[in-house]
Every structure is written in C-alpha cells, then in structure tokens.
Scaffold this motif. Structure first.
Motif, PDB file in Angstrom:
ATOM      1  N   ALA A  94     -10.854 -11.113 -14.286  1.00 17.46           N
ATOM      2  CA  ALA A  94      -9.912 -11.862 -13.450  1.00 17.46           C
ATOM      3  C   ALA A  94     -10.556 -12.383 -12.173  1.00 17.46           C
ATOM      4  CB  ALA A  94      -8.713 -10.978 -13.102  1.00 17.46           C
ATOM      5  N   SER A  95     -11.712 -11.806 -11.807  1.00 14.64           N
ATOM      6  CA  SER A  95     -12.344 -12.153 -10.526  1.00 14.64           C
ATOM      7  C   SER A  95     -13.489 -13.133 -10.657  1.00 14.64           C
ATOM      8  CB  SER A  95     -12.871 -10.874  -9.848  1.00 14.64           C
ATOM      9  OG  SER A  95     -11.841  -9.931  -9.641  1.00 14.64           O
ATOM     10  N   ILE A  96     -13.858 -13.520 -11.866  1.00 13.92           N
ATOM     11  CA  ILE A  96     -15.053 -14.342 -12.058  1.00 13.92           C
ATOM     12  C   ILE A  96     -14.971 -15.656 -11.280  1.00 13.92           C
ATOM     13  CG2 ILE A  96     -16.299 -15.736 -13.744  1.00 13.92           C
ATOM     14  CD1 ILE A  96     -16.036 -13.508 -15.729  1.00 13.92           C
ATOM     15  N   VAL A  97     -13.845 -16.358 -11.412  1.00  8.95           N
ATOM     16  CA  VAL A  97     -13.722 -17.659 -10.738  1.00  8.95           C
ATOM     17  C   VAL A  97     -13.720 -17.505  -9.216  1.00  8.95           C
ATOM     18  CG1 VAL A  97     -12.256 -19.682 -10.433  1.00  8.95           C
ATOM     19  CG2 VAL A  97     -12.603 -18.723 -12.720  1.00  8.95           C
ATOM     20  N   PRO A  98     -12.921 -16.597  -8.630  1.00 10.94           N
ATOM     21  CA  PRO A  98     -13.008 -16.409  -7.173  1.00 10.94           C
ATOM     22  C   PRO A  98     -14.395 -15.978  -6.711  1.00 10.94           C
ATOM     23  CG  PRO A  98     -11.008 -15.400  -8.023  1.00 10.94           C
ATOM     24  CD  PRO A  98     -11.814 -15.797  -9.211  1.00 10.94           C
ATOM     25  N   LEU A  99     -15.054 -15.114  -7.491  1.00  8.79           N
ATOM     26  CA  LEU A  99     -16.402 -14.685  -7.118  1.00  8.79           C
ATOM     27  C   LEU A  99     -17.375 -15.860  -7.146  1.00  8.79           C
ATOM     28  CD1 LEU A  99     -16.770 -11.257  -8.969  1.00  8.79           C
ATOM     29  CD2 LEU A  99     -16.703 -11.642  -6.511  1.00  8.79           C
ATOM     30  N   GLY A 100     -17.224 -16.730  -8.144  1.00  8.63           N
ATOM     31  CA  GLY A 100     -18.080 -17.909  -8.198  1.00  8.63           C
ATOM     32  C   GLY A 100     -17.889 -18.801  -6.987  1.00  8.63           C
ATOM     33  N   SER A 101     -16.652 -18.945  -6.543  1.00 16.56           N
ATOM     34  CA  SER A 101     -16.384 -19.746  -5.342  1.00 16.56           C
ATOM     35  C   SER A 101     -17.025 -19.119  -4.117  1.00 16.56           C
ATOM     36  CB  SER A 101     -14.872 -19.883  -5.140  1.00 16.56           C
ATOM     37  OG  SER A 101     -14.277 -20.541  -6.240  1.00 16.56           O
ATOM     38  N   VAL A 102     -17.017 -17.798  -4.048  1.00 12.23           N
ATOM     39  CA  VAL A 102     -17.661 -17.103  -2.932  1.00 12.23           C
ATOM     40  C   VAL A 102     -19.165 -17.344  -2.947  1.00 12.23           C
ATOM     41  CG1 VAL A 102     -18.215 -14.818  -2.003  1.00 12.23           C
ATOM     42  CG2 VAL A 102     -15.875 -15.329  -2.724  1.00 12.23           C
ATOM     43  N   PRO A 146     -23.878 -27.260 -10.854  1.00  8.22           N
ATOM     44  CA  PRO A 146     -23.823 -26.572 -12.157  1.00  8.22           C
ATOM     45  C   PRO A 146     -22.978 -25.305 -12.119  1.00  8.22           C
ATOM     46  CG  PRO A 146     -26.063 -27.233 -11.658  1.00  8.22           C
ATOM     47  CD  PRO A 146     -25.270 -27.448 -10.411  1.00  8.22           C
ATOM     48  N   LEU A 147     -23.055 -24.565 -11.023  1.00 10.49           N
ATOM     49  CA  LEU A 147     -22.240 -23.361 -10.904  1.00 10.49           C
ATOM     50  C   LEU A 147     -20.759 -23.708 -10.861  1.00 10.49           C
ATOM     51  CD1 LEU A 147     -22.041 -20.318 -10.600  1.00 10.49           C
ATOM     52  CD2 LEU A 147     -22.475 -20.579  -8.144  1.00 10.49           C
ATOM     53  N   GLY A 148     -20.414 -24.759 -10.130  1.00  9.92           N
ATOM     54  CA  GLY A 148     -19.025 -25.195 -10.091  1.00  9.92           C
ATOM     55  C   GLY A 148     -18.526 -25.655 -11.447  1.00  9.92           C
ATOM     56  N   ALA A 149     -19.381 -26.371 -12.193  1.00 15.24           N
ATOM     57  CA  ALA A 149     -18.991 -26.818 -13.536  1.00 15.24           C
ATOM     58  C   ALA A 149     -18.784 -25.630 -14.462  1.00 15.24           C
ATOM     59  CB  ALA A 149     -20.068 -27.751 -14.097  1.00 15.24           C
ATOM     60  N   LEU A 150     -19.644 -24.623 -14.329  1.00 10.32           N
ATOM     61  CA  LEU A 150     -19.497 -23.414 -15.138  1.00 10.32           C
ATOM     62  C   LEU A 150     -18.186 -22.701 -14.824  1.00 10.32           C
ATOM     63  CD1 LEU A 150     -20.636 -21.335 -17.137  1.00 10.32           C
ATOM     64  CD2 LEU A 150     -21.824 -20.264 -15.194  1.00 10.32           C
ATOM     65  N   ASP A 161     -15.443 -24.085 -13.664  1.00 15.81           N
ATOM     66  CA  ASP A 161     -14.343 -24.888 -14.211  1.00 15.81           C
ATOM     67  C   ASP A 161     -14.166 -24.609 -15.703  1.00 15.81           C
ATOM     68  OD1 ASP A 161     -13.808 -26.021 -11.787  1.00 15.81           O
ATOM     69  OD2 ASP A 161     -15.013 -27.829 -12.148  1.00 15.81           O
ATOM     70  N   ARG A 162     -15.273 -24.485 -16.401  1.00 18.60           N
ATOM     71  CA  ARG A 162     -15.188 -24.211 -17.838  1.00 18.60           C
ATOM     72  C   ARG A 162     -14.594 -22.837 -18.101  1.00 18.60           C
ATOM     73  NH1 ARG A 162     -20.207 -24.631 -22.188  1.00 18.60           N
ATOM     74  NH2 ARG A 162     -18.961 -24.109 -24.051  1.00 18.60           N
ATOM     75  N   ILE A 163     -15.034 -21.846 -17.320  1.00 20.22           N
ATOM     76  CA  ILE A 163     -14.491 -20.491 -17.476  1.00 20.22           C
ATOM     77  C   ILE A 163     -12.997 -20.474 -17.177  1.00 20.22           C
ATOM     78  CG2 ILE A 163     -14.551 -18.150 -16.530  1.00 20.22           C
ATOM     79  CD1 ILE A 163     -17.548 -18.527 -16.096  1.00 20.22           C
ATOM     80  N   GLU A 164     -12.603 -21.197 -16.122  1.00 23.36           N
ATOM     81  CA  GLU A 164     -11.189 -21.233 -15.746  1.00 23.36           C
ATOM     82  C   GLU A 164     -10.343 -21.872 -16.850  1.00 23.36           C
ATOM     83  OE1 GLU A 164      -8.657 -22.154 -11.693  1.00 23.36           O
ATOM     84  OE2 GLU A 164     -10.504 -23.266 -12.078  1.00 23.36           O
ATOM     85  N   ARG A 165     -10.849 -22.938 -17.465  1.00 21.94           N
ATOM     86  CA  ARG A 165     -10.102 -23.590 -18.555  1.00 21.94           C
ATOM     87  C   ARG A 165      -9.985 -22.660 -19.762  1.00 21.94           C
ATOM     88  NH1 ARG A 165     -13.097 -28.234 -16.952  1.00 21.94           N
ATOM     89  NH2 ARG A 165     -14.624 -27.816 -18.611  1.00 21.94           N
ATOM     90  N   ARG A 166     -11.053 -21.940 -20.072  1.00 17.70           N
ATOM     91  CA  ARG A 166     -11.014 -21.023 -21.203  1.00 17.70           C
ATOM     92  C   ARG A 166     -10.037 -19.880 -20.948  1.00 17.70           C
ATOM     93  NH1 ARG A 166     -16.839 -19.503 -23.545  1.00 17.70           N
ATOM     94  NH2 ARG A 166     -15.418 -18.429 -24.980  1.00 17.70           N
ATOM     95  N   GLN A 167     -10.008 -19.399 -19.716  1.00 17.59           N
ATOM     96  CA  GLN A 167      -9.059 -18.333 -19.382  1.00 17.59           C
ATOM     97  C   GLN A 167      -7.621 -18.835 -19.474  1.00 17.59           C
ATOM     98  OE1 GLN A 167     -10.309 -16.937 -15.508  1.00 17.59           O
ATOM     99  NE2 GLN A 167     -11.708 -15.425 -16.370  1.00 17.59           N
ATOM    100  N   ALA A 168      -7.415 -20.104 -19.055  1.00 19.63           N
ATOM    101  CA  ALA A 168      -6.056 -20.660 -19.122  1.00 19.63           C
ATOM    102  C   ALA A 168      -5.613 -20.792 -20.583  1.00 19.63           C
ATOM    103  CB  ALA A 168      -6.026 -22.010 -18.425  1.00 19.63           C
ATOM    104  N   VAL A 169      -6.534 -21.212 -21.456  1.00 18.37           N
ATOM    105  CA  VAL A 169      -6.193 -21.327 -22.882  1.00 18.37           C
ATOM    106  C   VAL A 169      -5.914 -19.955 -23.480  1.00 18.37           C
ATOM    107  CG1 VAL A 169      -7.113 -21.955 -25.130  1.00 18.37           C
ATOM    108  CG2 VAL A 169      -7.453 -23.489 -23.193  1.00 18.37           C
TER     109      VAL A 169
END
Length: 236
Positions: free
Chosen positions: A159-167, A219-223, A225-233
């Motif tokens: 659950a923390s991957i996307v927020p951690l990536g933003s950090v 590239p990190l931001g694109a990664l 975004d992809r993780i976030e879309r997969r989690q939403a699906v």
C-alpha cells in the motif's frame, strides 16, 4: 549549446555522483524510516514518543538547516567532543570531523531528512491494513514483532509503494542542494563551476543539469504510475 559536447564529461561525472548519493540515501532512508515507523506504532510509550519526536523535528525542519548542521556542525562537534564528556563518543565525533568527506555528510543529511517522510508513508500503509487482521494475529498468540513481520508490514509495503516512490522522487530533487554544502562534482556544483569559473552561458548549462535530474525522476515516476494503475485494476 556547445557546452553539452565540450563538457559532456563534467555533466556525466555530476550525474554519476548525484545518482550515487541518491541511491545510497534512498536505501538509508528506507531502512531508517521503517525503524522509525515501527517506533511510532510501538506499544511502548517511550519508543512511540521517540518516533514521534523524530518525525516532528525532521519533517518540519528545512532541509537547508539539516544540510548546514551536517556539513558544519558535525565537524565542529568532532573538534570539541571532549565537551560532551561521554566515554567513547569523543572518538566517534573526532572521526566524523577528520575522516568523512562532505559527500558523506550530505548523505547523512539526506537520509535523516527523507527518513521522516518515509516513516509517514509507511505508517499510512500500516493504517490501511485491516485492524481485524492484526487482532486475528494477536488471538493466535503472535507477539507484536511477529505480527508486524508476518502480517502487517508485508501488506503495508504494497500500500505504501506509490507514496514511497513520491518521497524518493522528492529526495532526488532535494539532492540539488548538496553542491552548495561542500560536495564537489555533483550536478548542481558542476553547473556552478561551468557558469562561474569557466564562463559558460547559464541557460544551456541549466538545461543540461535539468536533463540529468529528469533522467532520474521521469522513469521512476512512470514506474509509479504503472504500479498505481495495476493496483487500481486489482482493487476492482
């Protein structure tokens, strides 16, 4: 724009040094932030207060102040360690003051500062785990440590991957400050060298430096975004 070709080695060296410190600081911040997150949810009040104090101090302190303390106060403490009168600590601070280059002081500052935000991202992930799962683990006889290790943390990381990536992306951008606190050869210090010492035009140099940071962050931001879309699906 000829500076990009003429001084490509300077840009490449600055990018490599910046990448090194970002990777090392990210690893350190993730480890330290995880420890502080555990302290923040600890059932022991003094440990919980320690974690809260750490986050409160570093999350609300400007990074420039943390950098300034690491670059100038730590060496000063090293030369005045006898004032502390704590056995063994004199040697530690003396070693910090005499042996560590500014690269490592900048690494300490970035790690300490970013760990506070990593802690909060992880704590948000921990809070997203259903309380019923932790209660079920306790009913099975698992200790607090076992509950965290086997039940809570594995789910909170997801659950923390996307927020951690933003950090981490924010930390990469924050690393632009290290060149102004004694680190020689990073991207920002390379820009200062090319414009001030060698007389190149500022805008082409700034564009070159910006491209270096974009290579690390886009590239990190694109990664993410992809993780976030997969989690939403997966959540549907």
């Amino acid at each position: 724009m000829s500076v990009w070709v003429d001084k490509f080695d300077v840009f490449a060296g600055g990018f490599w040094l910046t990448l090194q410190i970002c990777v090392l600081a990210a690893i350190g911040a993730l480890v330290l932030g995880a420890v502080v997150a555990v302290l923040r949810i600890s059932p022991v009040p003094p440990l919980r207060a320690l974690g809260t104090a750490y986050v409160t101090i570093f999350r609300n302190m400007p990074l420039t102040v943390v950098m300034f303390f690491s670059a100038f106060a730590l060496p000063a403490l090293g030369s005045n360690a006898d004032f502390l009168r704590i056995p063994g600590l004199e040697l530690v601070f003396t070693r910090l003051g005499t042996d560590l280059p500014y690269f490592r002081f900048a690494l300490i500052a970035l790690t300490l500062y970013t760990a506070a935000f990593v802690c909060e991202a992880l704590r948000a992930g921990i809070n997203a785990v259903s309380p019923g799962q932790a209660e079920a683990a306790r009913s099975l006889g698992l200790t607090f440590t076992q509950n965290l290790r086997y039940v809570v943390l594995p789910q909170s990381w997801k659950a923390s991957i996307v927020p951690l990536g933003s950090v981490i992306i924010a930390m990469i951008k924050n690393s632009a400050l290290i060149g102004f606190f004694g680190v020689v050869g990073d991207l920002s210090q390379s820009a200062d060298q090319l414009t001030s010492a060698e007389g190149y035009a500022f805008i082409p140099v700034a564009i070159g430096i910006s491209i270096g940071y974009l290579i690390m962050t886009v590239p990190l931001g694109a990664l993410l975004d992809r993780i976030e879309r997969r989690q939403a699906v997966a959540a549907r």
